[in-house]
Design an enzyme around this catalytic site. Sequence first.
Site, PDB file in Angstrom:
ATOM      1  N   HIS A   1       0.826  -1.202   0.000  1.00 53.76           N
ATOM      2  CA  HIS A   1       0.000   0.000   0.000  1.00 53.76           C
ATOM      3  C   HIS A   1       0.863   1.256   0.000  1.00 53.76           C
ATOM      4  CE1 HIS A   1      -4.203  -1.553   0.965  1.00 53.76           C
ATOM      5  NE2 HIS A   1      -3.449  -2.644   0.926  1.00 53.76           N
TER       6      HIS A   1
ATOM      7  N   ASP B   1      -6.071   6.099   1.610  1.00 53.78           N
ATOM      8  CA  ASP B   1      -6.259   4.670   1.393  1.00 53.78           C
ATOM      9  C   ASP B   1      -7.702   4.261   1.693  1.00 53.78           C
ATOM     10  OD1 ASP B   1      -4.376   2.062   1.115  1.00 53.78           O
ATOM     11  OD2 ASP B   1      -6.013   1.628   2.491  1.00 53.78           O
TER      12      ASP B   1
END
Length: 464
Positions: A21, A125
């Site tokens: 990520h 995110d």
Amino acid sequence: MDSPPTNPPHLVVCPSAGIGHLTPFLRLASMLAAASTSFDSCRITLVIIRPTLSSAEANQINTFLCTHPHVNTSEFQTLPCEHSSDGPNTNDPFLLQYDAISRSAHLLVHHLSTLSPPPSAVFSDLMFASGINKPLTDLGILNYTIITSSARFFSFMATLPYQRGKRGDIVEIPGLSPILGDDIPPIFSNPDHIFTRLIETNCKHLHEAKGIVINTFDFFEPESISALQNGKVLASLPPIFPIGPLIPFGSKIGSNKISWLNNQPSKSVLFVSFGSRTAMSKDQIKELAEGLDRSEMRFLWVIKTTVVDKEDKEELRDLLGEAFLDNTKERGLVVKDWVNQEEVLAHSAIGGFLTHCGWNSVMEAAQRGVPLLAWPLHGDQRVNAGLVEKAGLGIWERSWGWGGDKLVKGGVIAKKIKEMMTTENPRNSAGKVGEEATKAWEIDGSSRKSFETLIEKSRRKMNG
């Protein structure tokens, strides 16, 4: 009379846990910084999530900051992880950290509100969506949810709250061809699994974002991108911005790997790596070693035996044996420390990539036109492998199953390595994918236009 001064645009990038990520967010921050010439004194802030779980994350952050001295940082401490015994994978440190991040999202809203100048746009995110999308909108801050998976797998996640009771041999997604049930991670069959709950909870708040940004491009996923943008997958989704492959920010790996590659013939080396959090069993590692030996191909192999790299202490000779290392010392290099994958894939000596098909790896290979031998092990990787095969980026042997399901023998591995490294079709078709990835970022390219639209929206926000 002089006009009153205006606040400079302030773009804030908020990644989640894990190198998978973190890496796309660092690339996005770099791209925003490079595009900041479009603004007057544009300010870029990277929110660093603490604690970090792996050495790879710490290394990437340090490298990024050294090469981007004008990007500001702001550290955000998440709530503590809560260990649970309600499911099969709830002691996975990354899943626990995702949960902690999602539970901390409401605190991030306050943290962002204290930044000076106030953020004009936030790129965050998916794990933050349930806690920040609506509050940021209420504060008048543009908020874009960043998706680190493929558009196809994102389509599955976005509709997951509405899939309950409908999962079986195939998974129907509006506007798309079905996904085989076997290609969906088994954890999604358990509605009470910690990760299933996280995805469902956060996806329910996607409609509150200003837009959704995905690391993919039109040529690679035409069906999924079109269905998402036209509202066929889910009518409530905000605008979709495909801006992949994300552009690397130019850091360097250790000189010993590049020096070794410099001495190898063009397109002769197979790069073998299964990502930042994939740990193979010792038995499977030995079979893979046999496959590499029997293939007679040159290789650069990054080995990982633990989920968290800080805990990996076993010596290579104990793991692989003297015979393998001696047999392959003239044509192979095996390492356990972190490498900069994007630079390895860009090297002229690399002729193929044996990979788990994590989405970052797929996009990096697509960017360079490097053919893949797909060996998906968990998560979204079987869906990704299907996309690799369909786009012509590589080959996938479905019979190898999910990671750990079966022991794939060395002879079988050797045969597939030879097929991928010595036949023309995978290399030629992968080269075509690389050309299309380049076109996506040329003037009037699809990804470039999507990215420029994001920049323009932030400019209008400041001028409005």
